[in-house]
Design a protein around this motif. Sequence first.
Motif, PDB file in Angstrom:
ATOM      1  N   ASN A  24       0.962  -1.061  -0.026  1.00  0.00           N
ATOM      2  CA  ASN A  24      -0.191  -0.031   0.029  1.00  0.00           C
ATOM      3  C   ASN A  24       0.833   1.559  -0.066  1.00  0.00           C
ATOM      4  OD1 ASN A  24      -2.223  -1.220  -0.053  1.00  0.00           O
ATOM      5  ND2 ASN A  24      -2.865  -1.383   2.179  1.00  0.00           N
ATOM      6  N   ILE A  25       1.910   1.185   0.665  1.00  0.00           N
ATOM      7  CA  ILE A  25       2.741   2.276   0.577  1.00  0.00           C
ATOM      8  C   ILE A  25       3.221   2.669  -0.602  1.00  0.00           C
ATOM      9  CG2 ILE A  25       5.034   3.183   1.738  1.00  0.00           C
ATOM     10  CD1 ILE A  25       4.257   1.835   4.524  1.00  0.00           C
ATOM     11  N   SER A  26       3.777   1.403  -1.297  1.00  0.00           N
ATOM     12  CA  SER A  26       4.359   1.826  -2.680  1.00  0.00           C
ATOM     13  C   SER A  26       3.415   2.149  -3.516  1.00  0.00           C
ATOM     14  CB  SER A  26       4.916   0.255  -2.903  1.00  0.00           C
ATOM     15  OG  SER A  26       5.289   0.337  -4.343  1.00  0.00           O
ATOM     16  N   GLU A  27       2.027   1.731  -3.573  1.00  0.00           N
ATOM     17  CA  GLU A  27       1.059   2.242  -4.396  1.00  0.00           C
ATOM     18  C   GLU A  27       0.812   3.705  -3.943  1.00  0.00           C
ATOM     19  OE1 GLU A  27      -2.223  -0.359  -3.829  1.00  0.00           O
ATOM     20  OE2 GLU A  27      -1.332  -2.227  -4.739  1.00  0.00           O
ATOM     21  N   LEU A  28       0.619   3.920  -2.889  1.00  0.00           N
ATOM     22  CA  LEU A  28       0.425   5.670  -2.440  1.00  0.00           C
ATOM     23  C   LEU A  28       1.609   6.248  -2.919  1.00  0.00           C
ATOM     24  CD1 LEU A  28      -1.039   7.451  -0.886  1.00  0.00           C
ATOM     25  CD2 LEU A  28      -0.030   6.981   1.224  1.00  0.00           C
ATOM     26  N   ARG A  29       2.785   5.979  -3.012  1.00  0.00           N
ATOM     27  CA  ARG A  29       4.125   6.629  -3.354  1.00  0.00           C
ATOM     28  C   ARG A  29       3.915   6.830  -4.806  1.00  0.00           C
ATOM     29  NH1 ARG A  29       7.845   3.712  -1.734  1.00  0.00           N
ATOM     30  NH2 ARG A  29       8.379   4.641   0.102  1.00  0.00           N
ATOM     31  N   LYS A  30       3.510   6.023  -5.702  1.00  0.00           N
ATOM     32  CA  LYS A  30       3.104   6.090  -6.828  1.00  0.00           C
ATOM     33  C   LYS A  30       2.190   7.276  -7.440  1.00  0.00           C
ATOM     34  CE  LYS A  30       4.783   1.485  -8.157  1.00  0.00           C
ATOM     35  NZ  LYS A  30       4.310  -0.023  -8.820  1.00  0.00           N
ATOM     36  N   GLU A  31       1.064   7.111  -6.486  1.00  0.00           N
ATOM     37  CA  GLU A  31       0.001   7.951  -6.741  1.00  0.00           C
ATOM     38  C   GLU A  31       0.202   9.449  -6.503  1.00  0.00           C
ATOM     39  OE1 GLU A  31      -3.218   6.786  -4.342  1.00  0.00           O
ATOM     40  OE2 GLU A  31      -3.614   4.972  -5.641  1.00  0.00           O
ATOM     41  N   VAL A  32       1.170   9.479  -5.480  1.00  0.00           N
ATOM     42  CA  VAL A  32       1.758  10.894  -5.226  1.00  0.00           C
ATOM     43  C   VAL A  32       2.479  11.342  -6.354  1.00  0.00           C
ATOM     44  CG1 VAL A  32       3.042  12.294  -3.938  1.00  0.00           C
ATOM     45  CG2 VAL A  32       1.518  10.699  -2.686  1.00  0.00           C
TER      46      VAL A  32
END
Length: 394
Positions: A24-32
């Motif tokens: 989830n953190i990795s996906e959130l970083r991509k979204e940011v």
Amino acid sequence: MYVPLLTHDEQVDVLERLDFVLRNISELRKEVEELRSSLQPLAAEIIAEVRSHLEETQKVTRRRRFPFPRERSDSTGSSSIYFTASSGTANTDDGESEGGYTTANAESDYDRESERESEEGEDEVSCETVRTARRDSLDLVNEDEAPLILDSSLEEGLGQLLQQADRLHNGDEQEKREGFQLLLNNKLAYADQKDFLWRLARAHSDMCEITEDADEKRSYASDGKEEIEIALQKWDQSAECHQWYAILCGQLSEHESIQKRIQTGYVFKEHIDKAIELKPEDPQSYYLLGRWCYQVSNLGWLEKKTASALFEAPPTATVQDALQNFLRVEELSPGFSKAGRVYIAKCYRDLGNNSAAVLWMNLASELPANTKEVAVSDAESERELEEMRSVWEE
């Protein structure tokens, strides 16, 4: 002997949860990152639009010329000053506006030289605007940074804009509408200028007067009151700001209850008194105060009872108070207001001085129909003159 705190199944469950969190953190970083990438073109578009608008404003205001005679508005009037007031028109010498700016009627060598100087400084101003917008978009603005000051070309443009706004304010209903739209169109460039803001509030008052729809009247008065409140927060030592705040409060209260109108009476009086304190030689403020005093001295039974029930000290004023203010207007500017002379006659009539009432009634008749009042006040003055004249003839 080492004993694990968690069983094998529990350890597996914890590892799975940690893996889920990491994903989830990795996906959130991509979204940011995607959001940041999408915002950069938007910031660039905003910067370009701001720069384009500023450059266009500079060019238009520098080249605008006004070959029309300027007029001055020094007073306001209405059928009930205790609850509302409206702005007016007046004739004055050609070449000077209400704000005192000299009229530019045609191009001169000085104008062309000013244009060349303005064009040389245009790129520098635009670049500074872009830099400011970029800092805003990146949230890096220093709170202690000094506000931008108008350069010479924008200051010249403001002076010409105010001249045109004064001329349109002194015109007919269509010109008042044009003046209102003119000020709205230039709000982005001059919203931090005192003389612009109180004129914008005045234009809202004009629109409140000329429109017939009750909801629109209320909307214009409310919006104008908000504009002048912003000005008062920055320039509480401006007589014009206090004057137009009082007027717009009165206009807004016309659409409210008796209780609210009486409360507004206190506010109106407070700000008119402040305007007189700041600008004691302005006949307009004394005229407004005279109308307020006369209206309070003639409050109806219901309004008096409501005021007594709601307030320890209800507003009080006498006909003599009103008379002194109207006479002060004549002292400062003889013939300032036809309606003012009518009210002097009415005050003397109410006080039993019939000879003085007739004198001032005749003096009011000598003035042209259009002095410092709008058409509504002129018509009201004419009707009151005719009524008083018929009374004396009888």
